[in-house]
Design a protein around this motif. Structure first.
Motif, PDB file in Angstrom:
ATOM      1  N   GLY A 175      -2.741 -12.246 -29.040  1.00 49.65           N
ATOM      2  CA  GLY A 175      -3.908 -12.552 -27.901  1.00 49.65           C
ATOM      3  C   GLY A 175      -5.224 -12.534 -27.403  1.00 49.65           C
ATOM      4  N   ASP A 176      -5.651 -11.481 -27.948  1.00 45.98           N
ATOM      5  CA  ASP A 176      -6.846 -10.693 -27.315  1.00 45.98           C
ATOM      6  C   ASP A 176      -8.233 -11.778 -27.984  1.00 45.98           C
ATOM      7  OD1 ASP A 176      -5.111  -8.362 -26.804  1.00 45.98           O
ATOM      8  OD2 ASP A 176      -5.505  -6.935 -28.189  1.00 45.98           O
ATOM      9  N   ALA A 177      -8.804 -11.356 -27.207  1.00 42.30           N
ATOM     10  CA  ALA A 177     -10.147 -11.668 -26.769  1.00 42.30           C
ATOM     11  C   ALA A 177     -10.938 -10.229 -26.891  1.00 42.30           C
ATOM     12  CB  ALA A 177     -10.742 -12.802 -25.772  1.00 42.30           C
ATOM     13  N   GLU A 178     -11.622 -10.189 -27.700  1.00 43.76           N
ATOM     14  CA  GLU A 178     -12.763  -8.933 -27.988  1.00 43.76           C
ATOM     15  C   GLU A 178     -14.132  -8.987 -27.728  1.00 43.76           C
ATOM     16  OE1 GLU A 178     -13.098  -4.937 -30.089  1.00 43.76           O
ATOM     17  OE2 GLU A 178     -13.154  -6.704 -31.736  1.00 43.76           O
ATOM     18  N   LEU A 179     -14.516  -8.312 -26.500  1.00 39.50           N
ATOM     19  CA  LEU A 179     -15.636  -9.621 -26.037  1.00 39.50           C
ATOM     20  C   LEU A 179     -17.230  -7.497 -27.157  1.00 39.50           C
ATOM     21  CD1 LEU A 179     -16.456  -7.834 -22.132  1.00 39.50           C
ATOM     22  CD2 LEU A 179     -17.292  -9.670 -23.876  1.00 39.50           C
ATOM     23  N   LYS A 180     -17.695  -8.709 -27.604  1.00 38.23           N
ATOM     24  CA  LYS A 180     -18.699  -7.432 -28.518  1.00 38.23           C
ATOM     25  C   LYS A 180     -20.105  -7.665 -28.430  1.00 38.23           C
ATOM     26  CE  LYS A 180     -17.578  -5.530 -31.333  1.00 38.23           C
ATOM     27  NZ  LYS A 180     -17.620  -4.065 -31.283  1.00 38.23           N
ATOM     28  N   ARG A 181     -21.264  -6.878 -28.063  1.00 40.92           N
ATOM     29  CA  ARG A 181     -22.648  -6.972 -28.509  1.00 40.92           C
ATOM     30  C   ARG A 181     -22.863  -7.691 -26.792  1.00 40.92           C
ATOM     31  NH1 ARG A 181     -21.625  -4.500 -32.578  1.00 40.92           N
ATOM     32  NH2 ARG A 181     -22.385  -4.396 -33.913  1.00 40.92           N
ATOM     33  N   MET A 182     -22.150  -6.562 -26.014  1.00 34.53           N
ATOM     34  CA  MET A 182     -22.759  -6.861 -24.041  1.00 34.53           C
ATOM     35  C   MET A 182     -24.148  -6.033 -24.316  1.00 34.53           C
ATOM     36  SD  MET A 182     -21.041  -8.891 -22.307  1.00 34.53           S
ATOM     37  CE  MET A 182     -21.330  -8.339 -20.969  1.00 34.53           C
ATOM     38  N   PHE A 183     -25.339  -6.937 -24.030  1.00 34.04           N
ATOM     39  CA  PHE A 183     -26.893  -5.600 -24.512  1.00 34.04           C
ATOM     40  C   PHE A 183     -27.384  -7.114 -23.313  1.00 34.04           C
ATOM     41  CE2 PHE A 183     -30.435  -5.592 -25.908  1.00 34.04           C
ATOM     42  CZ  PHE A 183     -30.389  -4.258 -25.806  1.00 34.04           C
ATOM     43  N   VAL A 184     -28.440  -5.913 -22.685  1.00 37.48           N
ATOM     44  CA  VAL A 184     -29.502  -6.378 -22.073  1.00 37.48           C
ATOM     45  C   VAL A 184     -31.009  -5.799 -22.983  1.00 37.48           C
ATOM     46  CG1 VAL A 184     -30.635  -6.748 -19.174  1.00 37.48           C
ATOM     47  CG2 VAL A 184     -28.063  -7.493 -19.700  1.00 37.48           C
ATOM     48  N   VAL A 185     -31.393  -6.609 -22.731  1.00 39.25           N
ATOM     49  CA  VAL A 185     -32.571  -5.568 -23.177  1.00 39.25           C
ATOM     50  C   VAL A 185     -33.124  -4.555 -21.444  1.00 39.25           C
ATOM     51  CG1 VAL A 185     -33.785  -6.605 -24.724  1.00 39.25           C
ATOM     52  CG2 VAL A 185     -34.489  -7.155 -22.515  1.00 39.25           C
ATOM     53  N   ARG A 186     -34.142  -3.493 -21.810  1.00 38.73           N
ATOM     54  CA  ARG A 186     -34.068  -3.146 -21.016  1.00 38.73           C
ATOM     55  C   ARG A 186     -35.014  -3.490 -19.611  1.00 38.73           C
ATOM     56  NH1 ARG A 186     -34.713   1.046 -25.056  1.00 38.73           N
ATOM     57  NH2 ARG A 186     -33.072   3.085 -24.856  1.00 38.73           N
ATOM     58  N   GLU A 187     -36.142  -3.648 -19.866  1.00 44.32           N
ATOM     59  CA  GLU A 187     -37.181  -4.576 -19.193  1.00 44.32           C
ATOM     60  C   GLU A 187     -36.369  -5.269 -17.970  1.00 44.32           C
ATOM     61  OE1 GLU A 187     -37.751  -6.052 -22.859  1.00 44.32           O
ATOM     62  OE2 GLU A 187     -38.003  -4.268 -22.001  1.00 44.32           O
ATOM     63  N   ALA A 188     -34.994  -6.040 -18.550  1.00 43.50           N
ATOM     64  CA  ALA A 188     -34.222  -7.130 -17.222  1.00 43.50           C
ATOM     65  C   ALA A 188     -32.420  -5.811 -17.118  1.00 43.50           C
ATOM     66  CB  ALA A 188     -34.265  -7.973 -18.640  1.00 43.50           C
ATOM     67  N   ARG A 189     -32.814  -5.219 -17.330  1.00 48.20           N
ATOM     68  CA  ARG A 189     -31.583  -5.197 -16.457  1.00 48.20           C
ATOM     69  C   ARG A 189     -32.046  -4.583 -14.938  1.00 48.20           C
ATOM     70  NH1 ARG A 189     -30.959  -0.131 -20.839  1.00 48.20           N
ATOM     71  NH2 ARG A 189     -30.430  -1.164 -23.170  1.00 48.20           N
ATOM     72  N   ARG A 190     -30.520  -4.873 -14.736  1.00 50.17           N
ATOM     73  CA  ARG A 190     -29.975  -4.491 -13.383  1.00 50.17           C
ATOM     74  C   ARG A 190     -30.442  -5.853 -12.370  1.00 50.17           C
ATOM     75  NH1 ARG A 190     -28.156   0.268 -12.030  1.00 50.17           N
ATOM     76  NH2 ARG A 190     -28.292  -0.257  -9.900  1.00 50.17           N
ATOM     77  N   GLN A 191     -30.468  -6.716 -12.884  1.00 49.18           N
ATOM     78  CA  GLN A 191     -31.012  -7.838 -13.093  1.00 49.18           C
ATOM     79  C   GLN A 191     -29.386  -9.228 -12.826  1.00 49.18           C
ATOM     80  OE1 GLN A 191     -33.853 -10.214 -14.176  1.00 49.18           O
ATOM     81  NE2 GLN A 191     -35.343  -8.344 -14.476  1.00 49.18           N
ATOM     82  N   GLY A 192     -28.117  -8.542 -13.003  1.00 53.02           N
ATOM     83  CA  GLY A 192     -27.210  -9.159 -12.408  1.00 53.02           C
ATOM     84  C   GLY A 192     -26.434  -9.914 -14.027  1.00 53.02           C
ATOM     85  N   LEU A 193     -27.041  -9.938 -15.028  1.00 53.08           N
ATOM     86  CA  LEU A 193     -27.306 -10.835 -16.093  1.00 53.08           C
ATOM     87  C   LEU A 193     -25.768 -10.407 -16.732  1.00 53.08           C
ATOM     88  CD1 LEU A 193     -31.198 -10.411 -17.616  1.00 53.08           C
ATOM     89  CD2 LEU A 193     -29.635 -12.497 -16.370  1.00 53.08           C
ATOM     90  N   SER A 194     -25.259  -9.562 -17.315  1.00 51.44           N
ATOM     91  CA  SER A 194     -24.073  -8.751 -17.785  1.00 51.44           C
ATOM     92  C   SER A 194     -23.357  -9.566 -17.107  1.00 51.44           C
ATOM     93  CB  SER A 194     -24.423  -7.376 -17.575  1.00 51.44           C
ATOM     94  OG  SER A 194     -25.065  -6.767 -18.203  1.00 51.44           O
ATOM     95  N   ARG A 195     -23.078  -9.149 -15.638  1.00 51.98           N
ATOM     96  CA  ARG A 195     -21.828 -10.423 -14.933  1.00 51.98           C
ATOM     97  C   ARG A 195     -22.135 -11.896 -15.466  1.00 51.98           C
ATOM     98  NH1 ARG A 195     -19.640  -6.032 -12.092  1.00 51.98           N
ATOM     99  NH2 ARG A 195     -20.976  -4.510 -10.670  1.00 51.98           N
ATOM    100  N   ARG A 196     -22.615 -12.050 -14.864  1.00 54.66           N
ATOM    101  CA  ARG A 196     -23.185 -13.936 -15.743  1.00 54.66           C
ATOM    102  C   ARG A 196     -22.648 -14.159 -16.616  1.00 54.66           C
ATOM    103  NH1 ARG A 196     -29.219 -15.931 -14.136  1.00 54.66           N
ATOM    104  NH2 ARG A 196     -27.641 -17.443 -14.910  1.00 54.66           N
ATOM    105  N   VAL A 197     -22.921 -13.112 -18.031  1.00 57.05           N
ATOM    106  CA  VAL A 197     -22.532 -13.361 -19.527  1.00 57.05           C
ATOM    107  C   VAL A 197     -21.021 -12.931 -19.182  1.00 57.05           C
ATOM    108  CG1 VAL A 197     -22.736 -12.647 -21.559  1.00 57.05           C
ATOM    109  CG2 VAL A 197     -24.826 -13.225 -20.566  1.00 57.05           C
ATOM    110  N   LEU A 198     -20.575 -11.927 -18.962  1.00 52.12           N
ATOM    111  CA  LEU A 198     -18.948 -11.631 -18.437  1.00 52.12           C
ATOM    112  C   LEU A 198     -18.307 -12.635 -18.125  1.00 52.12           C
ATOM    113  CD1 LEU A 198     -16.968  -9.262 -19.645  1.00 52.12           C
ATOM    114  CD2 LEU A 198     -17.579  -8.498 -17.164  1.00 52.12           C
ATOM    115  N   ALA A 199     -18.710 -13.464 -17.073  1.00 55.01           N
ATOM    116  CA  ALA A 199     -18.210 -13.967 -17.181  1.00 55.01           C
ATOM    117  C   ALA A 199     -17.722 -15.801 -17.450  1.00 55.01           C
ATOM    118  CB  ALA A 199     -18.363 -14.557 -14.836  1.00 55.01           C
TER     119      ALA A 199
END
Length: 159
Positions: free
Chosen positions: A78-102
């Motif tokens: 029943g596991d779901a494994e996260l892979k390749r969570m990544f944001v290019v340097r110039e787009a970091r700190r905009q909440g993109l990872s949180r949106r993708v994660l959700a």
């Protein structure tokens, strides 16, 4: 910003995967993440791969999940494994990872997965902070890097 389900072998996915592998190599040495990945692993309903495009239609972030079940690498049924969570340097700190994660968590939940798991490392403190602030807790090590001292594995129930 738009977030689009995309095959893992799409040219934009390959481009961003190359960038994340380069960053892993810079942080940890070596060639990057050696976890074997196949594009079929990210095909619904057993996975999903997302790309975030900015307002100029440039690919700036990725993330995916793949279904995993009990095996010799300490995954659980029943596991779901996260892979390749990544944001290019110039787009970091905009909440993109949180949106993708959700979005990935919700998709895995809808696919019937029981918990989301991921492996990161001590040279990625920002990743550890993201996951911890998103409800993930340290768990037993699993996967390719389960014997590495700098590896950190996290899990979050999806139900």
């Amino acid at each position: 910003m738009r977030i689009v389900p995309t095959p893992f072998d799409h040219p934009d996915a390959v481009k961003l995967n190359d960038l994340v592998q380069q960053e892993y190599a810079e942080r940890y040495g070596g060639e990057g993440d050696a976890t074997p990945l196949d594009p079929v692993m990210f095909q619904p309903p057993n996975g999903l791969f997302l790309i975030v495009y900015d307002e100029r239609d440039r690919p700036v972030a990725t993330g995916g999940w793949r279904a995993m079940d009990e095996d010799e690498e300490n995954y659980r049924d029943g596991d779901a494994e996260l892979k390749r969570m990544f944001v290019v340097r110039e787009a970091r700190r905009q909440g993109l990872s949180r949106r993708v994660l959700a979005l990935l968590e919700e998709d895995a939940r809808q696919a019937g997965r029981i918990r989301m798991v991921l492996e990161t490392g001590t040279m990625q403190p920002e990743a550890m902070a993201l996951y911890e602030s998103s409800g993930y807790a340290l768990t037993e090590k699993f996967g390719v890097y389960r014997h590495e001292p700098n590896s950190r594995c996290y899990a979050k129930p999806l139900r």
